[in-house]
Design a protein around this motif. Structure first.
Motif, short mmCIF file in Angstrom:
data_model
loop_
_atom_site.label_atom_id
_atom_site.label_comp_id
_atom_site.label_asym_id
_atom_site.label_seq_id
_atom_site.Cartn_x
_atom_site.Cartn_y
_atom_site.Cartn_z
N PRO A 48 1.24 5.41 0.15
CA PRO A 48 0.49 6.54 0.70
C PRO A 48 -0.02 7.42 -0.43
O PRO A 48 0.54 7.44 -1.53
CB PRO A 48 1.55 7.28 1.53
N ARG B 107 0.84 -1.20 0.00
CA ARG B 107 0.00 0.00 0.00
C ARG B 107 0.87 1.24 0.00
O ARG B 107 1.68 1.47 0.89
CB ARG B 107 -0.91 0.03 1.23
N HIS C 156 7.76 0.26 6.22
CA HIS C 156 7.12 0.20 7.54
C HIS C 156 5.61 0.01 7.41
O HIS C 156 5.01 -0.80 8.13
CB HIS C 156 7.43 1.47 8.32
N ARG C 157 4.98 0.75 6.50
CA ARG C 157 3.53 0.65 6.32
C ARG C 157 3.10 -0.76 5.94
O ARG C 157 1.97 -1.18 6.24
CB ARG C 157 3.08 1.60 5.19
N ASN C 158 4.00 -1.47 5.26
CA ASN C 158 3.65 -2.79 4.75
C ASN C 158 4.31 -3.93 5.51
O ASN C 158 4.39 -5.06 5.02
CB ASN C 158 4.02 -2.86 3.26
N GLY C 159 4.79 -3.62 6.72
CA GLY C 159 5.33 -4.65 7.59
C GLY C 159 6.59 -5.30 7.08
O GLY C 159 6.86 -6.48 7.39
N GLU D 269 -0.97 12.31 2.21
CA GLU D 269 -0.43 11.55 3.33
C GLU D 269 1.10 11.58 3.33
O GLU D 269 1.74 11.79 4.37
CB GLU D 269 -0.93 10.10 3.23
N ALA D 270 1.69 11.38 2.15
CA ALA D 270 3.14 11.40 2.04
C ALA D 270 3.70 12.79 2.38
O ALA D 270 4.71 12.92 3.08
CB ALA D 270 3.57 10.99 0.63
N ASP E 71 3.72 13.48 6.14
CA ASP E 71 4.85 12.82 6.81
C ASP E 71 6.15 13.57 6.52
O ASP E 71 7.00 13.73 7.41
CB ASP E 71 4.95 11.38 6.35
N ASP F 89 9.47 4.54 5.02
CA ASP F 89 8.08 4.68 5.44
C ASP F 89 7.19 3.66 4.73
O ASP F 89 6.32 3.04 5.35
CB ASP F 89 7.60 6.10 5.13
N PHE F 90 7.44 3.45 3.44
CA PHE F 90 6.64 2.48 2.68
C PHE F 90 6.88 1.07 3.22
O PHE F 90 5.92 0.29 3.38
CB PHE F 90 7.01 2.55 1.20
#
Length: 328
Positions: free
Chosen positions: A184, A182, A272-275, A188-189, A192, A269-270
């Protein structure tokens, strides 16, 4: 550039000059017009802007060649220029052409049997040597601290050695990976990035120009990464999206200042967002020093190295723990 390869898709049929030695292909200006379904004047405008804005260097991405039927040299543009034009006209045909060209070039490289044989021999010898080192490091004769330290160093970098060899051999392939990812939205980006900017300003490590958008550059990058081709994602995995996100932000300069730091931040960040920021051991898949080095490598890289660099980043993200499969 002696090989002419037929490109046939979506009613477009053109003869493409293949340059496997430099991992690229070449088209004339009028061929790009046919490929993207645009008037020649439109292609001319985009080519002029690409070079004027410094997105690509004209000297290293354009060649003048003599062809049959022309009494003077004709200008040819390489794959990086072709993709940049496709990006600007927002044509899915650009994505399809990139995928086709990558496949054709990879086929030519992998058909080079001497290189493949040499790589397999070298890789096998390297893996055997590293397995012996790991076995020796686990010997009771070593102290626990020295042994575990050696195992950690060797295990962590085993796969890195092999990736670099594949990189040198030109045989680094695009790995599989985790489907989806996913991204951002632009708002949203930017929110941040503004939080990051505030922190940097407070420490005196940035100016007000940091992460200031240039037109719709960031929105275009995020939109490009969400493209589909025949109903399928053009960038189908987390690894593919992450690698291209870092590359596009660093190389396309969507911000007035701070593109490298912004690209590295959005990359992390990307993940992190996607585990995917941590591996199964709870360790970062790439540490601060590695991220800085990787970002600088992207920034300083020749555009001709784009696909290889993308594959290198994807392999770094997609690989299992390096020690897996090595038995004492």
């Amino acid at each position: 550039m002696t090989d002419l390869v037929d490109y046939q898709q979506d009613g477009v049929g053109i003869k493409v000059r293949l340059d496997a030695a430099h991992d690229t292909v070449w088209l004339r200006q009028e061929q790009m017009g046919e490929l993207f379904g645009r008037e020649r004047s439109v292609i001319t405008k985009h080519l002029r802007n690409i070079f004027a804005e410094g997105e690509l260097e004209e000297e290293s991405n354009v060649q003048n060649l003599h062809i049959a039927g022309s009494d003077k040299p004709v200008r040819f543009y390489n794959l990086d220029v072709i993709i940049s034009v496709g990006y600007r006209v927002k044509s899915l045909q650009g994505t399809r052409f990139r995928q086709w060209a990558t496949r054709v070039l990879r086929d030519h490289i992998t058909r080079s049997l001497p290189s493949r044989t040499r790589f397999k021999q070298n890789a096998a010898e390297l893996e055997q040597a590293l397995a012996l080192i790991v076995k020796a490091a686990r010997s009771p004769a070593l102290t626990a601290e020295a042994g575990s330290g050696l195992v950690e160093i060797v295990s962590r970098y085993t796969q890195t050695f092999l990736w670099l060899q594949r990189y040198d051999e030109g045989l680094l392939v695009e790995p599989g990976g985790s489907a989806g990812g996913r991204l951002p939205g632009e708002a949203e980006a930017m929110a941040d990035l503004q939080a990051l900017k505030a922190a940097l300003l407070a420490r005196g490590e940035a100016t007000d120009l940091f992460a200031r958008p240039r037109g719709d550059g960031l929105a275009a990058i995020l939109g490009n990464l969400e493209q589909t081709v025949f109903g399928e994602p053009a960038y189908p995995t987390v690894e593919s999206k992450a690698a291209h996100l870092l590359y596009f932000v660093v190389k396309n300069h969507p911000f007035t200042d701070g593109n490298k730091r912004s690209g590295a931040f959005l990359f992390v960040d990307f993940l992190h967002r996607n585990g995917r920021l941590l591996n199964v051991m709870g360790e970062a898949v790439i540490n601060d020093t590695g991220l800085a080095a990787l970002t600088l490598l992207v920034a300083e890289s020749d555009p001709k190295q784009k696909e290889t660099l993308i594959r290198l980043i994807m392999n770094m993200l997609a690989a299992p723990l390096p020690a897996a499969g090595i038995q004492p």
